[in-house]
Design a protein around this motif. Structure first.
Motif, short mmCIF file in Angstrom:
data_model
loop_
_atom_site.label_atom_id
_atom_site.label_comp_id
_atom_site.label_asym_id
_atom_site.label_seq_id
_atom_site.Cartn_x
_atom_site.Cartn_y
_atom_site.Cartn_z
N LYS A 1 -6.55 -0.33 -5.13
CA LYS A 1 -5.38 -0.94 -4.80
C LYS A 1 -5.25 -2.38 -4.93
N ASP A 2 -6.44 -3.11 -4.63
CA ASP A 2 -6.46 -4.66 -4.78
C ASP A 2 -6.57 -5.09 -6.34
N ASN A 3 -7.35 -4.27 -7.16
CA ASN A 3 -7.50 -4.02 -8.40
C ASN A 3 -5.98 -4.21 -9.11
N ASN B 1 -8.02 8.04 -2.74
CA ASN B 1 -7.19 7.38 -1.90
C ASN B 1 -5.65 7.28 -2.60
N PRO B 2 -4.56 7.25 -2.01
CA PRO B 2 -3.27 7.19 -2.50
C PRO B 2 -3.21 5.95 -3.27
N LEU B 3 -2.75 5.57 -4.21
CA LEU B 3 -2.41 4.43 -5.10
C LEU B 3 -1.16 4.46 -5.51
N GLU B 4 -0.18 3.73 -5.08
CA GLU B 4 1.28 3.83 -5.63
C GLU B 4 1.30 2.53 -6.72
N THR B 5 1.84 3.14 -7.86
CA THR B 5 2.02 2.33 -8.84
C THR B 5 3.56 2.47 -9.44
N GLY B 6 3.88 1.51 -10.32
CA GLY B 6 5.27 1.30 -10.87
C GLY B 6 6.04 0.30 -10.20
N LYS B 7 5.62 -0.58 -9.18
CA LYS B 7 6.24 -1.70 -8.65
C LYS B 7 5.49 -2.74 -8.85
#
Length: 325
Positions: free
Chosen positions: A17-19, A316-322
């Motif tokens: 997530k931080d990456n 772990n869920p990783l929301e991407t695209g924003k």
């Protein structure tokens, strides 16, 4: 048989997530593939690149959540360069790094080019390099939806630096086996050691390896912020097979041909223990996703698709695209 330039560099992060936040929102790169380590599907494998993930623009990360601190040293890939179009871009980036509290060394010069060394939030050693006067392997194209203006955007991978205790064994593999040419040398920032430069194909920032010889250093202890391997570009599968024959004839232990779905690969270690990969230019990251939706969902190669539910449950869920401006 000729290597075409740098294909990708793969490194280690302890937190996907931080990456993702750093490389997309601060560096403005595009996440072109959100996948898993094919050899260990329990961890994410994230690919950041230009607008469509052209070969030579990919900086990738394996998420190893328990990765410890990196103790830098010998037998390592000790920095990765990222290309930008101009010296003016470096001025923009210096201000941006100050705005986001990114550790950097200020604008300097290496091998006749303006550079800006910096570190990510985990101590990953990186350098922005200007293509102001570059001639050689063509750069990529920054993503138009990036938070960074396209004229200043990252256009691909620049030179990688190897730190080794002895030059000759690595130099022989580069020149006699892989077909690199000696391109010159320069002093490191401390003015103490000659950095030896080797180039392939058309040369230029997208096709160089820089070598620092430091016999006094201990071997690097890798962790978060370290580089796992560097890959060099091969035209196609048929040529990769010829490279396998050459590497085997040199009695270098190797992986054999490995199908990574987005490209075909061959892995081996040079005598100083650094992991090299040879990877084909195709078929590419749009094999299983539309270019417009690259990196938005978890992509799996066909041989892992039947395990999707289990794999996703362990990540772990990783929301991407924003992206934040």
């Amino acid at each position: 048989m000729e290597l075409k330039g740098i294909h990708h560099v793969s490194a280690i992060t302890a937190n996907a997530k931080d990456n993702y936040q750093f490389y997309t929102n601060i560096l403005g790169m595009r996440l072109v593939k959100k996948s898993v380590n094919q050899d260990d599907p329990s961890m994410y494998h994230l690919f950041y690149a230009d607008e469509i993930g052209r070969p030579g623009t990919d900086l990738t990360f394996f998420e190893i959540t328990n990765a410890g601190h990196t103790y830098s040293g010998n037998n390592s890939i000790s920095y990765t360069s990222l290309r930008v179009a101009s010296d003016e871009a470096l001025i923009y980036w210096e201000k941006r790094f100050d705005e986001y509290d990114v550790v950097h060394d200020g604008i300097g010069e290496k091998f006749g080019r303006k550079v800006l060394p910096f570190q990510d939030h985990e101590g990953q050693r990186l350098v922005l390099v200007s293509d102001e006067n570059n001639k050689g392997v063509e750069a990529g194209v920054p993503w138009e939806k990036s938070p960074v203006p396209t004229q200043y955007g990252i256009t691909g991978l620049g030179p990688v630096r190897l730190t080794v205790p002895e030059l000759a064994p690595t130099e022989r593999i580069l020149t006699e086996v892989l077909g690199f040419r000696y391109a010159g040398s320069y002093l490191n920032p401390a003015g103490e050691n000659d950095m030896q430069v080797f180039e392939m194909a058309e040369g230029g920032t997208g096709a160089e390896v820089h070598i620092e010889v430091r016999p006094e250093l201990q071997k690097e202890r890798p962790g978060r912020g370290s580089v796992h391997h560097v890959a060099f570009r091969v035209a196609d599968y048929q040529e990769l097979e010829k490279w396998r024959e050459r590497i085997t004839k040199e009695r270098l232990p190797n992986s054999g041909l490995v199908d990574r779905y987005y490209f075909q690969s061959l892995y081996f270690r040079e005598p100083n223990g650094i992991l090299f990969e040879l990877a084909t230019d195709g078929p590419g990251f749009d094999t299983d996703e539309n270019i417009e939706q690259l990196g938005e969902t978890i992509a799996l190669p066909p041989f892992l698709e039947n395990k999707r539910n289990k794999i996703e449950a362990n990540l772990n869920p990783l929301e991407t695209g924003k992206h934040d401006k």
